[in-house]
Scaffold this active site. Structure first.
Site, PDB file in Angstrom:
ATOM      1  CG  LEU A 130      70.984  92.641  -0.052  1.00 22.94           C
ATOM      2  CD1 LEU A 130      71.822  93.693   0.662  1.00 22.94           C
ATOM      3  CD2 LEU A 130      69.526  92.751   0.375  1.00 22.94           C
ATOM      4  CG  HIS A 131      76.896  91.106  -4.004  1.00 24.15           C
ATOM      5  ND1 HIS A 131      76.830  91.263  -5.379  1.00 24.15           N
ATOM      6  CD2 HIS A 131      77.573  92.188  -3.532  1.00 24.15           C
ATOM      7  CE1 HIS A 131      77.451  92.380  -5.720  1.00 24.15           C
ATOM      8  NE2 HIS A 131      77.901  92.963  -4.620  1.00 24.15           N
ATOM      9  CG  ASP A 132      76.942  87.836   0.590  1.00 28.04           C
ATOM     10  OD1 ASP A 132      77.460  87.704  -0.530  1.00 28.04           O
ATOM     11  OD2 ASP A 132      77.562  88.313   1.560  1.00 28.04           O
TER      12      ASP A 132
END
Length: 310
Positions: A242-244
């Site tokens: 869940l990068h952002d």
């Protein structure tokens, strides 16, 4: 002063940007001033609509959404479609009752000019809007307390073996922004985000919390896990990055990330390695101090999401 950190998000809103918006909109230590949208995951009309839907879901109709640029800051070496054919353009959320506000670059410049206290900027898409704002008025640097950029990669492969997608979409903009003398610049790389995947068990825990934000985040995590089954390493752990939201998390839990000091150069001339972020293990004082996040504490990241979205 409210005691909360004023924050502006710049997003190409898909599933993980959506969770970043939820985290910024709901965390008690953050004062979300507005969200600017940019091309990247999809055309800006879709990233804007997605952003409006996310904020409407959690009742943050006070947060303005400002549509931005829909093409690279300067021409690329090679053409790039605007948007992604491998992802659905819209989020599975109710239609928003909100309408977009003024144009993003104009809003960024006017808001930062008028700021009475330093503002944190978090960019989770291509850096096109930020590069355009700097080109319009370089004095806005004085109003930015911290810039957190979700972008770049050190050792992990990205959309190419060399480049992470946000930087690869607009290397010219990334080069301009990362070279600017921000007083505090943190680059959250794919090395960090890939070290902290969320799993199906995490999605179940989110869903059990029962709030609109947590249930939406659970659905997004499940969608991402399904998409990442094509990735051998992620399939093995049954998870997905869940990068952002990790870029937003860095504002409220500073020691969540392991960082190194470095200078960075964005590759813009070699078609083979176009968009690569080249790091040197040194501090270039003339261009500002750059912190590069290379790992994250998965458990603390997960717990922050649970606490804030629940």
């Amino acid at each position: 002063m409210s005691g909360r950190l004023p924050v502006i998000l710049d997003c190409d809103t898909g599933t993980d940007d959506a969770v970043a918006i939820l985290l910024a909109a709901l965390h008690p230590g953050l004062d979300l001033l507005g969200v600017t949208t940019v091309w990247g995951n999809h055309d800006v009309r879709d990233t804007t609509d997605n952003t409006l839907r996310v904020l409407d879901l959690v009742g943050r109709r006070d947060v303005g959404v400002h549509p931005g640029r829909n093409a690279p800051h300067r021409p690329r070496l090679e053409p790039l479609p605007s948007g992604r054919a491998d992802l659905p353009p819209g989020l599975d959320l109710p239609a928003a009752s909100l309408l977009p506000g003024s144009e993003a670059v104009e809003w960024l410049v006017s808001t930062l000019r008028a700021a009475t206290e330093p503002v944190a900027l978090v960019a989770t898409g291509p850096l096109t809007n930020l590069a355009a704002a700097l080109a319009a008025d370089r004095s806005i640097l004085r109003s930015v307390a911290r810039l957190v950029v979700l972008g770049g990669t050190h050792r992990a492969a990205g959309v190419t073996p060399y480049a992470e997608r946000n930087v690869w979409c607009d290397p010219e903009a990334a080069a301009d922004v990362l070279a600017a003398p921000f007083r505090d610049l943190l680059l959250v790389t794919m090395d960090a985000t890939l070290s902290a995947p969320l799993t199906a068990a995490d999605a179940r825990r989110l869903r059990a919390l029962g709030t609109p934000a947590a249930m939406a985040a659970a659905s997004f995590v499940e969608t991402r896990i399904e998409w990442y089954r094509r990735d051998e390493a992620m399939a093995a752990v049954g998870g997905a990055p869940l990068h952002d939201p990790l870029a937003v998390a860095a504002l409220v839990v500073p020691d969540l990330l392991t960082t190194v000091r470095a200078s960075v150069r964005v590759e813009r001339t070699d078609p083979t390695t176009y968009g690569a972020t080249r790091f040197a293990a040194e501090v270039d004082e003339a261009r500002g101090r750059l912190a590069v996040a290379v790992r994250a504490d998965r458990e603390r990241y997960r717990d922050l999401l649970m606490t804030t979205l629940g």
